[in-house]
Design a protein around this motif. Structure first.
Motif, PDB file in Angstrom:
ATOM      1  N   GLY A  51      30.413   2.819   3.246  1.00 59.71           N
ATOM      2  CA  GLY A  51      29.738   4.030   3.670  1.00 59.71           C
ATOM      3  C   GLY A  51      29.534   5.056   2.570  1.00 59.71           C
ATOM      4  O   GLY A  51      29.067   6.160   2.833  1.00 59.71           O
ATOM      5  N   LEU A  52      29.888   4.705   1.334  1.00 58.19           N
ATOM      6  CA  LEU A  52      29.671   5.630   0.224  1.00 58.19           C
ATOM      7  C   LEU A  52      28.204   5.629  -0.177  1.00 58.19           C
ATOM      8  O   LEU A  52      27.580   4.578  -0.276  1.00 58.19           O
ATOM      9  CB  LEU A  52      30.518   5.231  -0.985  1.00 58.19           C
ATOM     10  N   ILE A  53      27.675   6.814  -0.422  1.00 62.41           N
ATOM     11  CA  ILE A  53      26.301   6.962  -0.886  1.00 62.41           C
ATOM     12  C   ILE A  53      26.371   7.509  -2.296  1.00 62.41           C
ATOM     13  O   ILE A  53      27.062   8.490  -2.553  1.00 62.41           O
ATOM     14  CB  ILE A  53      25.501   7.917   0.015  1.00 62.41           C
ATOM     15  N   GLY A  54      25.666   6.881  -3.208  1.00 58.24           N
ATOM     16  CA  GLY A  54      25.708   7.348  -4.579  1.00 58.24           C
ATOM     17  C   GLY A  54      24.547   6.828  -5.393  1.00 58.24           C
ATOM     18  O   GLY A  54      23.724   6.044  -4.919  1.00 58.24           O
ATOM     19  N   LYS A  55      24.493   7.293  -6.639  1.00 61.51           N
ATOM     20  CA  LYS A  55      23.420   6.909  -7.552  1.00 61.51           C
ATOM     21  C   LYS A  55      23.973   5.944  -8.591  1.00 61.51           C
ATOM     22  O   LYS A  55      25.035   6.171  -9.165  1.00 61.51           O
ATOM     23  CB  LYS A  55      22.858   8.145  -8.243  1.00 61.51           C
ATOM     24  N   VAL A  56      23.239   4.863  -8.830  1.00 61.33           N
ATOM     25  CA  VAL A  56      23.661   3.854  -9.797  1.00 61.33           C
ATOM     26  C   VAL A  56      23.552   4.434 -11.197  1.00 61.33           C
ATOM     27  O   VAL A  56      22.494   4.919 -11.606  1.00 61.33           O
ATOM     28  CB  VAL A  56      22.798   2.578  -9.676  1.00 61.33           C
ATOM     29  N   GLN A  57      24.664   4.415 -11.933  1.00 64.83           N
ATOM     30  CA  GLN A  57      24.695   4.918 -13.297  1.00 64.83           C
ATOM     31  C   GLN A  57      24.583   3.788 -14.317  1.00 64.83           C
ATOM     32  O   GLN A  57      24.007   3.973 -15.380  1.00 64.83           O
ATOM     33  CB  GLN A  57      25.993   5.700 -13.550  1.00 64.83           C
ATOM     34  N   LYS A  58      25.160   2.622 -13.985  1.00 68.77           N
ATOM     35  CA  LYS A  58      25.176   1.518 -14.932  1.00 68.77           C
ATOM     36  C   LYS A  58      25.247   0.208 -14.159  1.00 68.77           C
ATOM     37  O   LYS A  58      26.003   0.090 -13.205  1.00 68.77           O
ATOM     38  CB  LYS A  58      26.392   1.657 -15.855  1.00 68.77           C
ATOM     39  N   VAL A  59      24.441  -0.776 -14.568  1.00 71.51           N
ATOM     40  CA  VAL A  59      24.472  -2.106 -13.972  1.00 71.51           C
ATOM     41  C   VAL A  59      25.137  -3.033 -14.977  1.00 71.51           C
ATOM     42  O   VAL A  59      24.683  -3.161 -16.108  1.00 71.51           O
ATOM     43  CB  VAL A  59      23.049  -2.607 -13.627  1.00 71.51           C
ATOM     44  N   LYS A  60      26.240  -3.669 -14.567  1.00 67.05           N
ATOM     45  CA  LYS A  60      26.971  -4.567 -15.450  1.00 67.05           C
ATOM     46  C   LYS A  60      26.605  -6.016 -15.126  1.00 67.05           C
ATOM     47  O   LYS A  60      26.158  -6.325 -14.022  1.00 67.05           O
ATOM     48  CB  LYS A  60      28.480  -4.362 -15.292  1.00 67.05           C
ATOM     49  N   GLN A  71      29.269  14.671  -8.486  1.00 67.53           N
ATOM     50  CA  GLN A  71      29.041  15.045  -9.872  1.00 67.53           C
ATOM     51  C   GLN A  71      30.314  14.823 -10.688  1.00 67.53           C
ATOM     52  O   GLN A  71      31.361  15.394 -10.403  1.00 67.53           O
ATOM     53  CB  GLN A  71      28.596  16.498  -9.973  1.00 67.53           C
ATOM     54  N   GLY A  72      30.221  13.931 -11.659  1.00 65.78           N
ATOM     55  CA  GLY A  72      31.349  13.623 -12.516  1.00 65.78           C
ATOM     56  C   GLY A  72      32.323  12.594 -11.959  1.00 65.78           C
ATOM     57  O   GLY A  72      33.311  12.272 -12.591  1.00 65.78           O
ATOM     58  N   VAL A  73      32.067  12.075 -10.757  1.00 67.16           N
ATOM     59  CA  VAL A  73      32.943  11.070 -10.145  1.00 67.16           C
ATOM     60  C   VAL A  73      32.186   9.748 -10.075  1.00 67.16           C
ATOM     61  O   VAL A  73      31.238   9.606  -9.303  1.00 67.16           O
ATOM     62  CB  VAL A  73      33.392  11.485  -8.723  1.00 67.16           C
TER      63      VAL A  73
END
Length: 94
Positions: A51-60, A71-73
């Motif tokens: 259920g977490l909503i977030g923005k992808v920062q890096k695809v490994k 922000q920052g997490v």
């Protein structure tokens, strides 16, 4: 002799019904989910199974992504646990 043929048709008919109504749609959903997971890119907004909503920062490459949930997490998430991609592009900044 005719009773034996009728007894053979019923299980075959039952197998066909299971295939078309249960197995085939499930395989299509799995294929669609895998295509969605493979298409995840940096900047996409995603929802995880938890259920977490977030923005992808890096695809490994190891099947993981880093998702910023605040922000920052940033958290590491297994790609296969992504249930939905909400926005494919970054929203315009005001």
């Amino acid at each position: 002799m005719q009773g034996g043929g009728a007894q053979l048709i019923f299980p075959l008919l039952l197998i066909l019904i299971f295939y078309f109504f249960i197995i085939r749609p499930q395989m299509k959903r799995q294929k669609d989910h895998q295509a969605m997971v493979d298409a995840i890119r940096r900047g996409d907004q995603v929802i995880t199974q938890g259920g977490l909503i977030g923005k992808v920062q890096k695809v490994k490459d190891e099947g993981e992504i880093e998702v910023e949930i605040a922000q920052g997490v940033t958290v590491r998430v297994v790609k296969s646990t992504i249930t939905q991609v909400v926005n494919k592009t970054e929203p315009a900044k005001k």
